[in-house]
Design an enzyme around this catalytic site. Structure first.
Site: not given
Ligand code: OAD
Length: 291
Positions: A38-41, A133, A135, A152
Site C-alpha cells: 500500500p502507499d502512504f497517502r 521506497n 521495498d 529513504h
C-alpha cells in the site's frame, strides 16, 4: 518547446531522440501498489497508511482487513506516522517491527513500472533512479545498485541506534519473521534497519546524487505525492528546459507549471506500457516483467 506534443506520443518521440541521453527517475510508493504494497497517502481508498487517522485504523471497519492495516490497527499507535518516528521507535519499537514483517523484502515482486526502469537502463538511457521506497523492488527488477539512490534508505543493512554497531542480516531477518525486536550484541540498544525515519538525516548518497540532476535531459516522476522533503524538492533542480513527466494517479508538486512539463494521469503500469508501445519496447517490457 523541446517536446513535439505534451502527451505519451510526444514523450516517446523525445525519448527516441538524440537529445535524450540522461534520464532521471523519481519514484515513490505508487510504483509498488500494483505489487500489493500500500502507499502512504492515497485518500479514500482504504489502502494507504498515513492519511488514515488512527481512529480509523483501530475502528471496527478494519476488522476484516488483512496484513498491514490489521497489524497497524492492533498496535495502538498515537497517530500513523509514529511508526516511522525515531523518538517513538525508541519508546516502542514493536509497531515498526510488526510493519517490517509485512513489508520485508522477499514478499513482493516488481511491477511493470519497475521493469520499465530496468529497460531504460538496458537502453543506456538511465542515469539515476531516486526512490523513496524501502521495498528494494528496483534492485529486484534488475536495476543496478549504482544507478539507484534509496533516499529513504532500505532494508539492505541495519545497525544499533545507540552505538551504531552493524547487525547481522540473517539475524535481523530471523527476528523479523519471529516477531521479536533485535537488540545490539555490543550494548543492548535497539537495532533498526537503515530506513530513514522522520527526524533522521538522509543518506550521503542522496546528497551527492542531487548535484547530478543538472545533467538531466529528462525527468520522469512516478507514483509519488511529492509531499515529503527534501525529496519533493528534486524536480526543481533539473534544468529549466528539461522535460519533467509526471506519471501518477493524481497531480503532484508543481509539475505542469514549466513549459516542458507533461502530466500523464492514471495507473503508472498502464501509462508506462502505452509509452513503451509507442517506443516499440512493449514486448521487451512485458517479457522482462514476466520473466
Ligand atoms: P504517497 O502515498 O504519499 O503517494 C503515492 C502517490 O502515488 C499518490 O499521489 C498516489 O495517487 C499515487 N499512486 C498510487 N498508486 C498508483 C498507481 N498504481 N499508479 C500511479 N500512481 C499511483 O507515497 P510517497 O510519495 O512515496 O517516507 O511518500 C513519500 C514518503 O512518505 C515515503 O517515502 C515515506 C512516507 O512518509 C518515510 O517513511 C520517511
Amino acid at each position: 518547446l523541446v517536446l513535439e506534443s505534451k502527451d505519451i506520443s510526444g514523450v516517446a518521440k523525445y525519448i527516441d531522440s538524440e537529445e535524450c541521453q540522461n534520464v532521471f527517475l523519481m519514484v515513490g510508493a505508487g510504483v509498488s501498489t500494483a505489487a500489493g504494497i500500500p502507499d502512504f497517502r492515497s485518500p479514500g481508498t482504504g489502502s494507504s497508511i498515513l492519511p488514515i487517522k488512527c481512529e480509523f485504523l483501530i475502528s471496527s471497519s478494519c476488522a476484516g482487513m488483512s496484513g498491514l492495516y490489521a497489524n497497524l490497527a492492533r498496535l495502538d499507535l498515537p497517530y500513523p506516522e509514529a511508526v516511522f518516528e525515531i523518538g517513538f521507535f525508541r519508546e516502542n519499537p514493536r509497531p515498526f517491527y510488526a510493519l517490517a514483517k509485512e513489508l520485508y523484502p522477499g514478499h513482493f515482486r516488481p511491477t511493470i513500472s519497475h521493469s520499465f526502469i530496468k529497460l531504460l537502463h538496458e537502453k543506456s538511457l538511465l542515469h539515476t533512479c531516486f526512490t523513496q521506497n524501502i521495498d528494494t523492488l528496483e534492485r529486484r527488477a534488475g536495476v543496478p545498485g549504482d544507478k539507484i539512490i534509496e533516499a529513504h534508505g532500505s532494508f539492505a543493512t541495519q545497525k544499533c541506534i545507540d552505538c551504531q554497531t552493524p547487525y547481522d542480516g540473517e539475524k535481523i531477518k530471523h527476528a523479523v519473521y519471529e516477531g521479536t525486536v533485535p537488540k545490539c550484541e555490543e550494548c543492548g540498544g535497539l537495532v533498526k534497519p537503515d530506513i530513514v525515519f522522520f527526524g533522521e538525516p538522509l543518506p550521503d548518497s542522496f546528497i551527492s546524487g542531487v548535484s547530478k540532476l543538472k545533467q538531466a535531459d529528462l525527468l520522469i516522476i512516478m507514483g509519488t505525492s511529492l509531499t515529503v522533503y527534501p525529496f519533493a524538492a528534486l524536480p526543481r533542480l533539473v534544468p529549466d528546459e528539461c522535460p519533467r513527466i509526471l506519471i501518477n494517479l493524481d497531480e503532484a508538486g508543481d509539475i505542469g507549471y514549466r513549459s516542458n512539463d507533461v502530466v500523464l494521469l492514471g495507473p503508472c503500469d498502464e501509462i508506462v506500457r502505452k509509452l513503451c508501445k509507442e517506443l516499440g519496447w512493449e514486448e521487451e517490457l512485458v517479457e522482462d516483467w514476466e520473466a
